[in-house]
Design an enzyme around this catalytic site. Sequence first.
Site, mmCIF file in Angstrom:
data_model
loop_
_atom_site.group_PDB
_atom_site.id
_atom_site.type_symbol
_atom_site.label_atom_id
_atom_site.label_comp_id
_atom_site.label_asym_id
_atom_site.label_seq_id
_atom_site.Cartn_x
_atom_site.Cartn_y
_atom_site.Cartn_z
ATOM 1 N N GLU A 151 0.852 -1.207 0.000
ATOM 2 C CA GLU A 151 0.000 0.000 0.000
ATOM 3 C C GLU A 151 0.879 1.246 0.000
ATOM 4 O O GLU A 151 0.757 2.120 0.869
ATOM 5 C CB GLU A 151 -0.988 -0.013 1.177
ATOM 6 C CG GLU A 151 -2.022 -1.106 1.033
ATOM 7 C CD GLU A 151 -3.258 -0.961 1.927
ATOM 8 O OE1 GLU A 151 -3.276 -0.096 2.815
ATOM 9 O OE2 GLU A 151 -4.217 -1.727 1.708
ATOM 10 N N GLU B 246 -5.022 -8.528 -0.832
ATOM 11 C CA GLU B 246 -5.836 -8.264 0.380
ATOM 12 C C GLU B 246 -7.277 -8.085 -0.049
ATOM 13 O O GLU B 246 -7.569 -7.223 -0.895
ATOM 14 C CB GLU B 246 -5.348 -7.017 1.131
ATOM 15 C CG GLU B 246 -4.083 -7.251 1.924
ATOM 16 C CD GLU B 246 -3.641 -6.047 2.746
ATOM 17 O OE1 GLU B 246 -4.504 -5.308 3.253
ATOM 18 O OE2 GLU B 246 -2.412 -5.860 2.863
HETATM 19 O O1 AHR Z 1 -5.395 -6.059 6.599
HETATM 20 C C1 AHR Z 1 -5.278 -4.934 7.399
HETATM 21 C C2 AHR Z 1 -4.575 -3.783 6.699
HETATM 22 O O2 AHR Z 1 -5.337 -3.365 5.618
HETATM 23 C C3 AHR Z 1 -3.236 -4.076 6.108
HETATM 24 O O3 AHR Z 1 -2.210 -4.010 7.025
HETATM 25 C C4 AHR Z 1 -3.089 -2.997 5.081
HETATM 26 O O4 AHR Z 1 -2.289 -3.379 3.995
HETATM 27 C C5 AHR Z 1 -4.520 -2.693 4.685
HETATM 28 O O5 AHR Z 1 -4.791 -1.342 4.738
#
Ligand code: AHR
Length: 499
Positions: A178, A305
């Site tokens: 991110e 994610e």
């Molecule tokens: O999964 C939780 C968080 O969500 C992670 O650390 C991040 O990459 C995303 O914003």
Amino acid sequence: MADTARIDISIDTQRPGAVLNKNIYGQFMEHLGRGIYEGVWVGKDSPIPNKNGYRLDVLQALIDLKVPLLRWPGGCFADEYHWRDGIGPRNERPRTVNSNWGGVIEDNAFGTHEFFEFAELVGAQTYINGNLGTGSPKEMVEWLHYMTSDADTTVVRERKKNGRERPFKVDYFAVGNESWGCGGNMTPDYYADLYKQYTTFLKAPENNQPKFIASGGTDVQTNWTQTLAEKIKRSGNVRMDAISHHYYTLPTGDWETKGSATGYPEEQWFSTLQQTLRMETFITDNVAILDELDPEQEIGFYVDEWGTWYDVDKGTNPGFLYQQNTIRDAIVAGLNIHIFNRYAKRVQMTNIAQMVNVLQAMILTDKEKMLLTPTYYAFKMHIPFQDATYLPVNLSDTPLYQHGDDAIPALSVSAAKALNGDIYISLINTQVDNAVEVALPQVSQVKGKLLNSRDMDGHNTFDHPDNIHPTDYTATEVNGSTVISIPAKSLMVLNLGQL
Ligand code: AHR
């Protein structure tokens, strides 16, 4: 509510699509809340039964789930993780603050060796997320060397001294996470230059090469994919095997008040599924860019994610992201899996967030107690889809689930030919009240599993850990067609034998 007429389903076995990479079922384990500490790692001296410090109940559940891939150590945590803090004698490791997640003390008991030993016990491939945000090229280069090399260097001698003679197997390696946000608030242009700088020096032996992943965008964004695919020309010593993307399902779509994990009204059941289905547009928009800029199909699009993100459970640390998991989460998981299957040519890997005790978890623990969530069962039912071959499906009609002025498909279907030659079909009824009837004219007998719930927020608790679990389902041919009634709020995976 929609009428539920009978839908004819035919599976086109003559036009197989892409292989559904088993790593679509990848898991994410971050140093966040009780995801690793308590959830996976309890230490050798814990009264909780464990093998070398890994709790046995969780380990066995993950082995049963055939988890193909584990991503570690974050997430946002990755860009503050200094790998040297997590090697060497445990009692000498530095104590640091986990500033992303609750400001708690991180004692670094779970580090590189613990992660790889765990992955080996689970039988999973490995995905390491490197620290771009607060690390340096030297730190990242040395970590990859420490893990993968067999050369007689000081760093490799150190690994051996720490108990690991053979190199570890790193299957995937990401440069940052991110980077548009917690990973450094960068622009895609700036990130692309850094990515090239770092990957120029990231070296691993020929026989132990990870796939290198560039950190991409989120939600509707396409500018990261566009810039990275344009700027990072994969030649010589710069490699980019995939671009990652993140998308979380929030019932309300509002980060301030996301919505509750349980006790929600039908409006939020519906909106959660509607929000989930946006994943398809995000994938198609990004894949269209890749198709133009990478017609050779060399760059993967990994959703590393995804999952539901609710308001945290009352009374829990807001930084720990602990939430319950209901039949709605199982349906969310199934819908996402169906979408990933449709784009499996590019979407060769995904990671649901996260494996234990965090966000849309497979497993919840409360000290020595453990329960399996409806999402766990959704994943388990799809095991035959791992490395299967996608098969197109034709529906005679697309019934709708109407709610107020909005509608989503009432039925979602995905089919594949498993490695053993059997055809499997996964069916989801998104509706709260109505069953959907489908006819499968090609098959004479089906057997499989059904996951459903009487209540819209049916879930497992530590006192009643078996409320929601799959049950056996069998149907036979009547008048030349096998008819299946898919109950409201349910997910089915059926073995159709060899067609
Ligand atoms: O999964 C939780 C968080 O969500 C992670 O650390 C991040 O990459 C995303 O914003």
